[in-house]
Motif scaffolding. Sequence first.
Motif, PDB file in Angstrom:
ATOM      1  N   UNK A 310       0.823  -1.214   0.000  1.00 13.81           N
ATOM      2  CA  UNK A 310       0.000   0.000   0.000  1.00 13.81           C
ATOM      3  C   UNK A 310       0.856   1.262   0.000  1.00 13.81           C
ATOM      4  N   UNK A 311       2.055   1.173   0.513  1.00 15.09           N
ATOM      5  CA  UNK A 311       2.973   2.309   0.406  1.00 15.09           C
ATOM      6  C   UNK A 311       3.462   2.459  -1.032  1.00 15.09           C
ATOM      7  N   UNK A 312       3.672   1.319  -1.686  1.00 13.08           N
ATOM      8  CA  UNK A 312       4.174   1.357  -3.055  1.00 13.08           C
ATOM      9  C   UNK A 312       3.176   1.981  -4.024  1.00 13.08           C
ATOM     10  N   UNK A 313       1.859   1.739  -3.796  1.00 13.53           N
ATOM     11  CA  UNK A 313       0.881   2.316  -4.731  1.00 13.53           C
ATOM     12  C   UNK A 313       0.355   3.679  -4.268  1.00 13.53           C
ATOM     13  N   UNK A 314       0.936   4.218  -3.194  1.00 11.21           N
ATOM     14  CA  UNK A 314       0.580   5.557  -2.750  1.00 11.21           C
ATOM     15  C   UNK A 314      -0.603   5.635  -1.811  1.00 11.21           C
ATOM     16  N   UNK A 315      -1.201   4.503  -1.455  1.00  6.93           N
ATOM     17  CA  UNK A 315      -2.343   4.527  -0.543  1.00  6.93           C
ATOM     18  C   UNK A 315      -1.923   4.985   0.851  1.00  6.93           C
ATOM     19  N   UNK A 394      -7.385  10.181   8.053  1.00  7.38           N
ATOM     20  CA  UNK A 394      -7.107  10.848   6.786  1.00  7.38           C
ATOM     21  C   UNK A 394      -6.909   9.754   5.746  1.00  7.38           C
ATOM     22  N   UNK A 395      -7.709   9.775   4.692  1.00 10.62           N
ATOM     23  CA  UNK A 395      -7.640   8.691   3.725  1.00 10.62           C
ATOM     24  C   UNK A 395      -7.804   9.217   2.307  1.00 10.62           C
ATOM     25  N   UNK A 396      -7.177   8.522   1.372  1.00 12.95           N
ATOM     26  CA  UNK A 396      -7.333   8.856  -0.046  1.00 12.95           C
ATOM     27  C   UNK A 396      -8.135   7.801  -0.798  1.00 12.95           C
ATOM     28  N   UNK A 397      -8.221   6.581  -0.271  1.00 16.44           N
ATOM     29  CA  UNK A 397      -8.829   5.473  -1.022  1.00 16.44           C
ATOM     30  C   UNK A 397     -10.012   4.808  -0.306  1.00 16.44           C
ATOM     31  N   UNK A 398     -10.114   4.967   1.011  1.00 15.44           N
ATOM     32  CA  UNK A 398     -11.090   4.171   1.769  1.00 15.44           C
ATOM     33  C   UNK A 398     -12.221   5.012   2.349  1.00 15.44           C
ATOM     34  N   UNK A 403     -17.124   5.892   5.944  1.00  7.94           N
ATOM     35  CA  UNK A 403     -18.454   6.504   6.013  1.00  7.94           C
ATOM     36  C   UNK A 403     -19.508   5.479   6.407  1.00  7.94           C
ATOM     37  N   UNK A 404     -19.366   4.269   5.918  1.00  5.76           N
ATOM     38  CA  UNK A 404     -20.323   3.204   6.253  1.00  5.76           C
ATOM     39  C   UNK A 404     -20.220   2.778   7.714  1.00  5.76           C
ATOM     40  N   UNK A 405     -19.180   3.217   8.396  1.00  7.41           N
ATOM     41  CA  UNK A 405     -18.958   2.822   9.788  1.00  7.41           C
ATOM     42  C   UNK A 405     -19.050   4.012  10.746  1.00  7.41           C
ATOM     43  N   UNK A 406     -19.843   4.994  10.381  1.00  2.47           N
ATOM     44  CA  UNK A 406     -20.171   6.063  11.305  1.00  2.47           C
ATOM     45  C   UNK A 406     -19.291   7.290  11.241  1.00  2.47           C
ATOM     46  N   UNK A 407     -18.330   7.352  10.325  1.00  5.66           N
ATOM     47  CA  UNK A 407     -17.497   8.545  10.167  1.00  5.66           C
ATOM     48  C   UNK A 407     -18.219   9.553   9.275  1.00  5.66           C
ATOM     49  N   UNK A 408     -17.890  10.823   9.445  1.00 10.73           N
ATOM     50  CA  UNK A 408     -18.436  11.887   8.607  1.00 10.73           C
ATOM     51  C   UNK A 408     -17.292  12.710   8.029  1.00 10.73           C
ATOM     52  N   UNK A 409     -17.460  13.117   6.765  1.00  8.76           N
ATOM     53  CA  UNK A 409     -16.428  13.949   6.148  1.00  8.76           C
ATOM     54  C   UNK A 409     -16.491  15.360   6.727  1.00  8.76           C
ATOM     55  N   UNK A 410     -15.328  15.902   7.075  1.00  8.64           N
ATOM     56  CA  UNK A 410     -15.238  17.208   7.725  1.00  8.64           C
ATOM     57  C   UNK A 410     -14.167  18.045   7.030  1.00  8.64           C
ATOM     58  N   UNK A 411     -14.216  19.384   7.226  1.00 12.41           N
ATOM     59  CA  UNK A 411     -13.170  20.238   6.642  1.00 12.41           C
ATOM     60  C   UNK A 411     -11.849  20.067   7.395  1.00 12.41           C
ATOM     61  N   UNK A 412     -10.810  20.582   6.789  1.00 12.26           N
ATOM     62  CA  UNK A 412      -9.470  20.444   7.362  1.00 12.26           C
ATOM     63  C   UNK A 412      -9.382  21.061   8.743  1.00 12.26           C
ATOM     64  N   UNK A 426      -0.313  17.766  -0.990  1.00 15.80           N
ATOM     65  CA  UNK A 426      -0.130  17.021  -2.241  1.00 15.80           C
ATOM     66  C   UNK A 426      -0.966  15.739  -2.248  1.00 15.80           C
ATOM     67  N   UNK A 427      -1.087  15.091  -1.096  1.00 16.36           N
ATOM     68  CA  UNK A 427      -1.903  13.866  -1.025  1.00 16.36           C
ATOM     69  C   UNK A 427      -3.399  14.198  -1.060  1.00 16.36           C
ATOM     70  N   UNK A 428      -3.785  15.373  -0.564  1.00 20.30           N
ATOM     71  CA  UNK A 428      -5.177  15.813  -0.592  1.00 20.30           C
ATOM     72  C   UNK A 428      -6.116  14.804   0.071  1.00 20.30           C
ATOM     73  N   UNK A 429      -5.686  14.275   1.201  1.00 19.46           N
ATOM     74  CA  UNK A 429      -6.487  13.268   1.912  1.00 19.46           C
ATOM     75  C   UNK A 429      -7.778  13.869   2.431  1.00 19.46           C
ATOM     76  N   UNK A 430      -8.834  13.045   2.435  1.00 14.86           N
ATOM     77  CA  UNK A 430     -10.102  13.460   3.018  1.00 14.86           C
ATOM     78  C   UNK A 430     -10.034  13.288   4.532  1.00 14.86           C
ATOM     79  N   UNK A 431     -10.694  14.181   5.243  1.00 22.08           N
ATOM     80  CA  UNK A 431     -10.736  14.146   6.702  1.00 22.08           C
ATOM     81  C   UNK A 431     -12.083  13.559   7.121  1.00 22.08           C
ATOM     82  N   UNK A 432     -12.037  12.475   7.870  1.00 25.23           N
ATOM     83  CA  UNK A 432     -13.245  11.803   8.336  1.00 25.23           C
ATOM     84  C   UNK A 432     -13.201  11.708   9.852  1.00 25.23           C
ATOM     85  N   UNK A 433     -14.318  12.019  10.492  1.00 23.38           N
ATOM     86  CA  UNK A 433     -14.363  12.095  11.953  1.00 23.38           C
ATOM     87  C   UNK A 433     -15.539  11.280  12.471  1.00 23.38           C
TER      88      UNK A 433
END
Length: 454
Positions: A310-315, A394-398, A403-412, A426-433
């Motif tokens: 997962x490090x090799x593919x940038x996840x 913080x995730x880029x792929x999952x 979200x299906x497990x009770x997290x909500x997307x939030x601003x930085x 540069x990674x532009x990860x989404x923030x989930x809380x």
Amino acid sequence: MMAAGHDFVRWFRAAAPYIHAFRGQTFVVAFGGEVVAENRLGALAEDFRLLASLGVRLVLVHGARPQIESLLRARDLPGRLIGGLRVTDQPALECVKQATGQLRVELEAVLCAGGASAPAPRASLRLAGGNFISARPRGVIDGVDLLFTGEVRRVDIEALTGRLNAGEIVLLSPLGYSPTGEVFNLAHEDVAAATAVALAAHKLIFLVESTTAGGASLPREITVSEAEALLREPAVLGPELPVHLRAALGACKAGVGRAHLVARSPDGALLLELFTHDGVGTMVTRDPLEQLRQASIEDVGGLLALLAPLEADGTLVRRGRELLEREIERFRVLEHDGMLVGCAALYPFPEDASAELAALVVHPDYRNGGAGDRLLRQALAVAREQGLARLFVLTTRATHWFLERGFEEMPLDALPRARQALYNYQRNSKVLVRPLEKPSARQTADLPPPAYQR
């Protein structure tokens, strides 16, 4: 051709850890006379020779029930069973000795056969036999004297170990001998279990007709307590499985590492059970194979291997060995039968009453069995114990998985200030809380929940 080659390479790499782990270990493999009656011995012998060539110390225990029954019928002798055990009088004992002797000769001939498919065609396979099993009479059951039907009294560990140390395969027949020179008819399942216990074998394997009961397959893995529960429902298991299951759990209770029930009919079933993650039979263990625990410095190598794809593919962000060693106390690992199959790290921000869940990874072979959920539940439990109010990732792929497990997307700016300063644009990860609700009594009792995967 390329696809087939890729499949082979993938399988061979997956089997490599097992090949390494089994070298020098003792396996006791038991099979009934049905293997010969059904003309399956040739293919099975190839698998035995392969295991021996890989450095497995083999003890083979054979039965002879179909052959004994055939001789009894041919001589018009009655076959009498009490509690599933044969009443062995003198005429029946003669049939037992003849059937066992003939079958053993056939087994030796096939096991010693070479050929182009043998692992070492020009090398002879050495078989050992002898009076390794001392026996005594079972006595009277339900008012009936079983006569020459016996039970294992002692296994000659020193003699057996000497043969195995010499590189020989030991072949045991279902016969035992008394100090006074009597011969007793034994159940091959009992001989196998007693031998496995005496040798502290790594594995006891029963080749059975089927691992299906009540129209459904037995679980791939069961503990001793679960096996005992199954044995309380003999009508569901049918006539054969209780005998093998009882012997398997008895051996596990007495210290044998693993006991397996494997259907004897599919070609290569023994190899598939031993050298693949999922197996094809049922494995009995004293305790669940899966552990969810705090990581230690000895786990760094396994963590590196788990994270690398997962490090090799940038996840995932790259973590070197030095960083993992410094942060090892942050990690929990999911271990299955000695292999790391999952991990997650928790980084608390107490000033913000929150924690970051990072490096949540599950091995590809275990992703459909709820391993990720178990790691998440453990992280939630630990964060609650620390008195924190929320968990963030913080995730880029999952994103959808969380979200299906009770997290909500939030601003930085929902992140703690200290974590905002480290954010990689540069990674532009989404923030989930996810807020940490107080656990119920049931949730507390269920962490970590039991799970059995091969």
